[in-house]
Scaffold this active site. Structure first.
Site, PDB file in Angstrom:
ATOM      1  N   ILE A 245      37.494  30.246  35.875  1.00 19.82           N
ATOM      2  CA  ILE A 245      37.267  31.390  36.767  1.00 19.82           C
ATOM      3  C   ILE A 245      38.668  31.829  37.177  1.00 19.82           C
ATOM      4  O   ILE A 245      39.304  31.195  38.004  1.00 19.82           O
ATOM      5  CB  ILE A 245      36.420  31.010  37.993  1.00 19.82           C
ATOM      6  N   PRO A 246      39.184  32.900  36.576  1.00 21.07           N
ATOM      7  CA  PRO A 246      40.640  33.142  36.568  1.00 21.07           C
ATOM      8  C   PRO A 246      41.197  33.744  37.856  1.00 21.07           C
ATOM      9  O   PRO A 246      41.647  34.889  37.888  1.00 21.07           O
ATOM     10  CB  PRO A 246      40.809  34.102  35.384  1.00 21.07           C
ATOM     11  N   CYS A 247      41.241  32.923  38.919  1.00 18.10           N
ATOM     12  CA  CYS A 247      41.815  33.397  40.175  1.00 18.10           C
ATOM     13  C   CYS A 247      43.308  33.687  40.038  1.00 18.10           C
ATOM     14  O   CYS A 247      43.878  34.423  40.851  1.00 18.10           O
ATOM     15  CB  CYS A 247      41.550  32.398  41.296  1.00 18.10           C
ATOM     16  N   HIS A 248      43.955  33.131  39.007  1.00 21.03           N
ATOM     17  CA  HIS A 248      45.382  33.398  38.815  1.00 21.03           C
ATOM     18  C   HIS A 248      45.643  34.852  38.416  1.00 21.03           C
ATOM     19  O   HIS A 248      46.775  35.306  38.492  1.00 21.03           O
ATOM     20  CB  HIS A 248      45.957  32.455  37.752  1.00 21.03           C
ATOM     21  N   ARG A 249      44.602  35.583  38.001  1.00 22.53           N
ATOM     22  CA  ARG A 249      44.768  36.987  37.601  1.00 22.53           C
ATOM     23  C   ARG A 249      44.640  37.960  38.766  1.00 22.53           C
ATOM     24  O   ARG A 249      44.683  39.169  38.564  1.00 22.53           O
ATOM     25  CB  ARG A 249      43.758  37.337  36.514  1.00 22.53           C
TER      26      ARG A 249
END
Length: 282
Positions: A245-249
């Site tokens: 779940i790409p919270c880094h984006r």
């Protein structure tokens, strides 16, 4: 360490990348390949091979992705408007940030019970970004943490503390293959355990394609709460399944990185890794 052994150890690759990031911050992107390799303690040829194995571009090119202003360039060039992501073909039905992920959310009532009745297995696994702690229920992965910045003990306490009433058991045989399949691009099942508002935010994150970014305010707009930017930021930070779940984006509107629960160096490395791979494929 031989090159063949290094190729089999993603954690070793990330350790080299993390050291390179620190050296680039100290010496600037103008460092030559020879100087950068010497600071890390590797030969230029070995250093070049590690980069090629890890991301598919040269160290010099990768230095450009690791610079502090890379996030602003991403925001200017690869900003994703979440409401139109599907329509523009950046992602497709069932295809979430380049991984076929099937997910199921826990009911609000189950979440309120703090994991009571849940059996959660855990295992330490290798990843492109160092050692990772994976946790899973019978329905799929429910937690993924990175220990490179905070250490094993803190990462374990962090994830375990999210579901204090659950029963946690080490179960490498079951959990590790799920994480390894996800990191390898084969897809896996996810079990989202969170409050309803958090899950809405995590669903929005799942619509951001690899190599692209969005802003906290754009996420707030897409879930129907345009004024809840601060709450969105908190929910992003509480995402338990990092990377998948790409919270880094998610970036600040200014182009700043914002925070990252598992350490900003890891976030920078993830963004650089994805952008470099996207450019290499293109």
């Amino acid at each position: 360490m031989t090159d063949s052994l290094a190729a089999e150890r993603p954690a070793y690759h990330y350790a080299v990348i993390a050291r390179a990031l620190a050296e680039i911050d100290a010496g600037g992107p103008s460092l030559s390949l020879e100087d950068l390799a010497a600071r890390i303690g590797l030969s230029p040829a070995h250093f070049q091979r590690i980069f090629s194995q890890w991301v598919g571009v040269s160290p010099k090119r990768y230095q450009q992705y690791l610079t502090l202003d890379h996030a602003r360039r991403l925001l200017a060039e690869r900003f994703t408007v979440l409401d139109t992501a599907l329509a523009t073909g950046l992602s497709g039905p069932g295809r979430l940030h380049d991984l076929f992920l099937r997910w199921e959310a826990m009911s609000p009532g189950d979440f309120a019970r703090a994991g009571a009745g849940l059996e959660i297995g855990w295992a330490w696994v290798a990843s492109p970004f160092g050692e990772a702690l994976a946790m899973a229920t019978a329905r799929g992965l429910c937690g993924l943490a990175f220990s490179a910045e905070m250490g094993r003990e803190a990462a374990m306490a962090d994830l375990a503390g999210r579901w204090p009433a659950a029963r946690l058991t080490e179960d490498r045989d079951r959990v590790a293959p799920l994480a390894e399949a996800a990191f390898g691009g084969a897809g896996t099942d996810l079990h989202l355990i969170g409050a309803p508002f958090q899950i809405k935010v995590w669903e929005a994150l799942l619509r951001i394609p690899s190599g692209h970014v969005t802003t906290y305010s754009e996420i707030a707009q897409s879930i129907g709460h345009p004024t809840a930017v601060r709450a969105v930021g908190t929910a992003v930070g509480r995402n338990p399944i990092s990377f998948l779940i790409p919270c880094h984006r998610a970036l600040r509107k200014s182009g700043g990185l914002g925070g990252y629960h598992w350490g900003l160096p890891v976030k920078r490395a993830m963004l650089a890794w994805e952008a470099a791979r996207a450019d290499a494929i293109a």
